[in-house]
Design a protein around this motif. Sequence first.
Motif, PDB file in Angstrom:
ATOM      1  N   LYS A  59      41.735 -25.612 -43.721  1.00 25.77           N
ATOM      2  CA  LYS A  59      42.894 -26.049 -42.930  1.00 25.77           C
ATOM      3  C   LYS A  59      43.873 -24.897 -42.742  1.00 25.77           C
ATOM      4  CE  LYS A  59      46.258 -29.829 -42.758  1.00 25.77           C
ATOM      5  NZ  LYS A  59      46.806 -30.994 -43.480  1.00 25.77           N
ATOM      6  N   LEU A  62      42.341 -22.434 -40.169  1.00 22.75           N
ATOM      7  CA  LEU A  62      42.386 -22.929 -38.790  1.00 22.75           C
ATOM      8  C   LEU A  62      43.789 -22.855 -38.204  1.00 22.75           C
ATOM      9  CD1 LEU A  62      40.022 -26.004 -39.092  1.00 22.75           C
ATOM     10  CD2 LEU A  62      39.595 -23.936 -37.786  1.00 22.75           C
ATOM     11  N   ASN A  66      44.713 -26.849 -35.908  1.00 25.83           N
ATOM     12  CA  ASN A  66      43.598 -27.663 -36.401  1.00 25.83           C
ATOM     13  C   ASN A  66      43.849 -29.134 -36.101  1.00 25.83           C
ATOM     14  OD1 ASN A  66      44.569 -29.233 -38.931  1.00 25.83           O
ATOM     15  ND2 ASN A  66      45.324 -27.163 -39.312  1.00 25.83           N
ATOM     16  N   TYR A  67      42.776 -29.842 -35.829  1.00 27.01           N
ATOM     17  CA  TYR A  67      42.842 -31.277 -35.550  1.00 27.01           C
ATOM     18  C   TYR A  67      42.403 -32.049 -36.785  1.00 27.01           C
ATOM     19  CZ  TYR A  67      42.991 -29.494 -30.791  1.00 27.01           C
ATOM     20  OH  TYR A  67      43.335 -28.805 -29.654  1.00 27.01           O
ATOM     21  N   LYS A  68      42.808 -33.317 -36.848  1.00 23.18           N
ATOM     22  CA  LYS A  68      42.445 -34.132 -37.994  1.00 23.18           C
ATOM     23  C   LYS A  68      40.924 -34.280 -38.060  1.00 23.18           C
ATOM     24  CE  LYS A  68      46.707 -36.808 -38.426  1.00 23.18           C
ATOM     25  NZ  LYS A  68      47.322 -38.163 -38.397  1.00 23.18           N
ATOM     26  N   SER A  70      38.848 -31.776 -38.488  1.00 18.47           N
ATOM     27  CA  SER A  70      38.137 -30.575 -38.035  1.00 18.47           C
ATOM     28  C   SER A  70      37.531 -29.795 -39.195  1.00 18.47           C
ATOM     29  CB  SER A  70      39.076 -29.669 -37.235  1.00 18.47           C
ATOM     30  OG  SER A  70      40.214 -29.333 -38.004  1.00 18.47           O
ATOM     31  N   THR A  71      38.113 -29.943 -40.391  1.00 20.20           N
ATOM     32  CA  THR A  71      37.573 -29.219 -41.552  1.00 20.20           C
ATOM     33  C   THR A  71      36.338 -29.893 -42.128  1.00 20.20           C
ATOM     34  OG1 THR A  71      39.051 -30.425 -43.055  1.00 20.20           O
ATOM     35  CG2 THR A  71      39.831 -28.324 -42.199  1.00 20.20           C
ATOM     36  N   TYR A 117      33.760 -23.678 -25.649  1.00 22.17           N
ATOM     37  CA  TYR A 117      35.088 -24.272 -25.730  1.00 22.17           C
ATOM     38  C   TYR A 117      36.166 -23.237 -25.390  1.00 22.17           C
ATOM     39  CZ  TYR A 117      39.259 -26.512 -27.631  1.00 22.17           C
ATOM     40  OH  TYR A 117      40.504 -27.030 -27.782  1.00 22.17           O
ATOM     41  N   THR A 218      34.445 -20.841 -39.838  1.00 26.38           N
ATOM     42  CA  THR A 218      35.830 -21.310 -39.645  1.00 26.38           C
ATOM     43  C   THR A 218      36.667 -20.245 -38.947  1.00 26.38           C
ATOM     44  OG1 THR A 218      35.592 -22.488 -41.750  1.00 26.38           O
ATOM     45  CG2 THR A 218      37.789 -22.364 -40.815  1.00 26.38           C
ATOM     46  N   SER A 221      35.821 -20.056 -35.287  1.00 26.87           N
ATOM     47  CA  SER A 221      36.377 -21.176 -34.532  1.00 26.87           C
ATOM     48  C   SER A 221      37.881 -21.020 -34.315  1.00 26.87           C
ATOM     49  CB  SER A 221      36.090 -22.503 -35.251  1.00 26.87           C
ATOM     50  OG  SER A 221      36.835 -22.580 -36.452  1.00 26.87           O
ATOM     51  N   SER A 222      38.565 -20.424 -35.297  1.00 27.45           N
ATOM     52  CA  SER A 222      40.023 -20.249 -35.155  1.00 27.45           C
ATOM     53  C   SER A 222      40.377 -19.216 -34.090  1.00 27.45           C
ATOM     54  CB  SER A 222      40.638 -19.842 -36.502  1.00 27.45           C
ATOM     55  OG  SER A 222      40.162 -18.577 -36.913  1.00 27.45           O
TER      56      SER A 222
END
Length: 225
Positions: A59, A62, A66-68, A70-71, A117, A218, A221-222
Motif C-alpha cells: 500500500k 502504490l 492505490n485502490y481498495k 489493489s494490494t 492501462y 508492485t 504498477s505504481s
Amino acid sequence: MMTNLFSSFDPSTNILNLSLNWLSTMIGIFLIPMSYWFIPSRFNLLWIKIMLTLHKEFKTLLGSYNYKGSTFMFVSLFSLILFNNFMGLFPYIYTSSSHLSMTLSLALPLWLSFMLYGWINNTQHMFAHLVPQGTPSILMPFMVCIETISNMIRPGTLAIRLAANMIAGHLLLTLLGNTGPMMNSSMISILIIIQILLLMLEFAVSIIQSYVFAILSTLYSSEVI
C-alpha cells in the motif's frame, strides 16, 4: 549425465507412471478452502500477520493512487510463488517456479496489463517516463531508446530472475548429492552438513525471490498511475 542431472526439472517426469508434477502448483489452492473450517492456530495467525505486513508495505509503494483491494493481487502473487518455491524443496516434487513457462505466464500478463492501462489512461505520463528529469537535450533520443528497451525487457528479467535463482540452488544440491557414492564415510558426513546448509540457503532464497517478484510487480504498477 546431463539427462540425469536435469531430469528433476523436467515437467514430464513421472512417479509410478503418473504425471503429477504439475499438480504441485495447484495443491495450495486446493487446501485453502479447508483452512476456513479450522479454529485459527498459531500458524494461521502468523500467516495472517505476514499478509497484513505485506499489505501495508504494498500500500505504501502504490502511494496515494492505490485502490481498495489493489494490494490483494500482489499478496496473492507472493503467496503462490512462495508455496511453489517451498514445494520444490521436498524430494521428488517438480519446482514449477524453476521453469520459464510458469514464471513468464505470471510476469508477462501483469506487465502487459500495466502497460495497456498506462498507455490508454495516462499517455502523457507514460511519455514523460521515457525521458528522466534533467536529461540534456542532446541525450534525449538515446534516453528514449534506453528507457524503452529497459521497459520491454521487464517481464523477461522478472521471469528469468525467479527461474534462474530457483534452479541454481537445486542444481548445486543435485551435483553435490551425485558425488556421495564416490566418497568415504568421513567425507559423507561433511557432505551431509554442507547439503543441510545449502537447503537452509534455498529456504531463504525461496522467500526472498517470491518477495522480490511481488515487490517489483508492485513498483511497475505504481509507475503507470
